[in-house]
Design an enzyme around this catalytic site. Structure first.
Site, PDB file in Angstrom:
ATOM      1  N   ASP A 125       0.733  -1.331  -0.358  1.00 30.12           N
ATOM      2  CA  ASP A 125       0.306   0.100   0.189  1.00 30.12           C
ATOM      3  C   ASP A 125       1.133   1.741   0.174  1.00 30.12           C
ATOM      4  OD1 ASP A 125      -2.591  -1.009  -0.049  1.00 30.12           O
ATOM      5  OD2 ASP A 125      -2.834  -1.325   2.120  1.00 30.12           O
ATOM      6  N   ARG A 175      -1.128  -0.489  -8.845  1.00 30.11           N
ATOM      7  CA  ARG A 175      -3.027  -0.428  -8.328  1.00 30.11           C
ATOM      8  C   ARG A 175      -3.344   1.183  -8.329  1.00 30.11           C
ATOM      9  NH1 ARG A 175      -4.553  -1.119  -2.250  1.00 30.11           N
ATOM     10  NH2 ARG A 175      -4.509  -2.964  -2.801  1.00 30.11           N
TER      11      ARG A 175
END
Length: 299
Positions: A125, A175
């Site tokens: 992340d 992402r």
């Protein structure tokens, strides 16, 4: 509106825990791995993929990293044992990135060992801009070693289009999200359309380069722009996936799945659910205002 949003943000820390828990029940799978696996099972039954996130970030004691690593390893083992379609997402500050970058690397490496054992994938992340360079560096280090690891880029950062070009050169698994941390105008776009344009350009850059990307957004306009790009490039559904948060935009999620697109749901769980929920509320003043209205009306 900005003044109202600021007022709501200052008020949220005083909202009673039971009310936050009621809000969190929609967006957080629970406190335990068993609860999270139940949610993943349900999502798989709805033809959705999942990614598990063990809540907790910005730790203040390196000893805390041990529990996080253990939990991720248990999660990866359980996913494999139960045959679920899920990977995991990891925040590096939960592994001590801001305290000891080398210890963080060692702990992240332990999670990847378990992922390799079960032929699974780990997404790193992206967090606030103070750790962007180090996060990308760690991603590149482990990718060179052959690990199945992915990156996240945030469209609202002015640097991210260059980072997307850099990722495109190695056909990274990326992402793409808008970005949620409060950053100054000098390094981050502040206007909605600027962020949307940056997002759409990054998606096209990465798809054209043959990267597998997670199109992570609940913004219907961005979804439509991504779909037009996919159609124009004549991409197979195996070349990308859409991604959404648990409890958000369920109708859009169902529509994309029904149209044959892969869709992955971000499933957070763990004891740090309250901090995560407060952050979600700060991101969405409309929902936060509803929570506060319920509080002051006694409901």
């Amino acid at each position: 509106m900005k003044a109202l949003n600021s007022l709501i943000g200052r008020t949220l820390p005083f909202v009673p825990t039971p009310l936050i828990r009621r809000f969190a029940s929609r967006y957080v799978a629970g406190e335990t791995l068993a609860q999270a696996l139940d949610v993943v099972r349900r999502l798989n039954g709805e033809c959705c993929l999942a990614t598990l996130d063990v809540l907790g970030e910005d730790i203040t004691d390196l000893a805390e990293t041990e529990d996080t690593v253990t939990e991720y390893r248990h999660a990866l083992t359980a996913i494999a044992r139960e045959g679920l379609d899920s990977n995991v997402s990891v925040k590096l500050t939960a592994l001590g990135l801001k305290l000891d970058p080398q210890q963080c690397r060692r702990q992240f490496g332990r999670i990847l060992e378990t992922a390799r054992l079960h032929s699974n994938f780990v997404r790193i992340d992206m967090e606030d801009s103070s750790v962007t360079d180090e996060t990308i560096a760690i991603y590149e280090e482990f990718r060179v070693k052959g690990d199945a690891v992915g990156l996240v880029l945030q469209a609202y950062l002015r640097r991210s289009r260059d980072d997307a070009l850099r990722a495109a050169q190695v056909r990274a698994n990326v992402r793409v999200c808008k970005g949620i941390y409060v950053e100054p105008p000098s390094i981050a776009y502040q206007q909605r359309e600027e962020i949307r344009d940056s997002y759409a350009q990054m998606v096209e850059t990465l798809l054209r380069a043959g990267c597998y990307i997670g199109i992570a957004t609940h913004d219907e306009q961005l979804v439509e722009r991504a779909l037009h790009t996919i159609e124009r490039l004549r991409l197979d559904p195996s070349a990308y996936e859409f991604q959404m948060l648990l409890g958000v935009a369920a109708s859009l999620r169902r529509r994309l799945v029904a149209s044959g697109h892969r869709l992955r749901v971000y499933v957070p769980y763990g004891r740090a659910w309250q901090a995560y929920s407060l952050r979600r509320l700060k991101e969405n003043p409309a929902i936060a205002g509803h929570v506060l209205k319920n509080l002051f009306s006694g409901r």
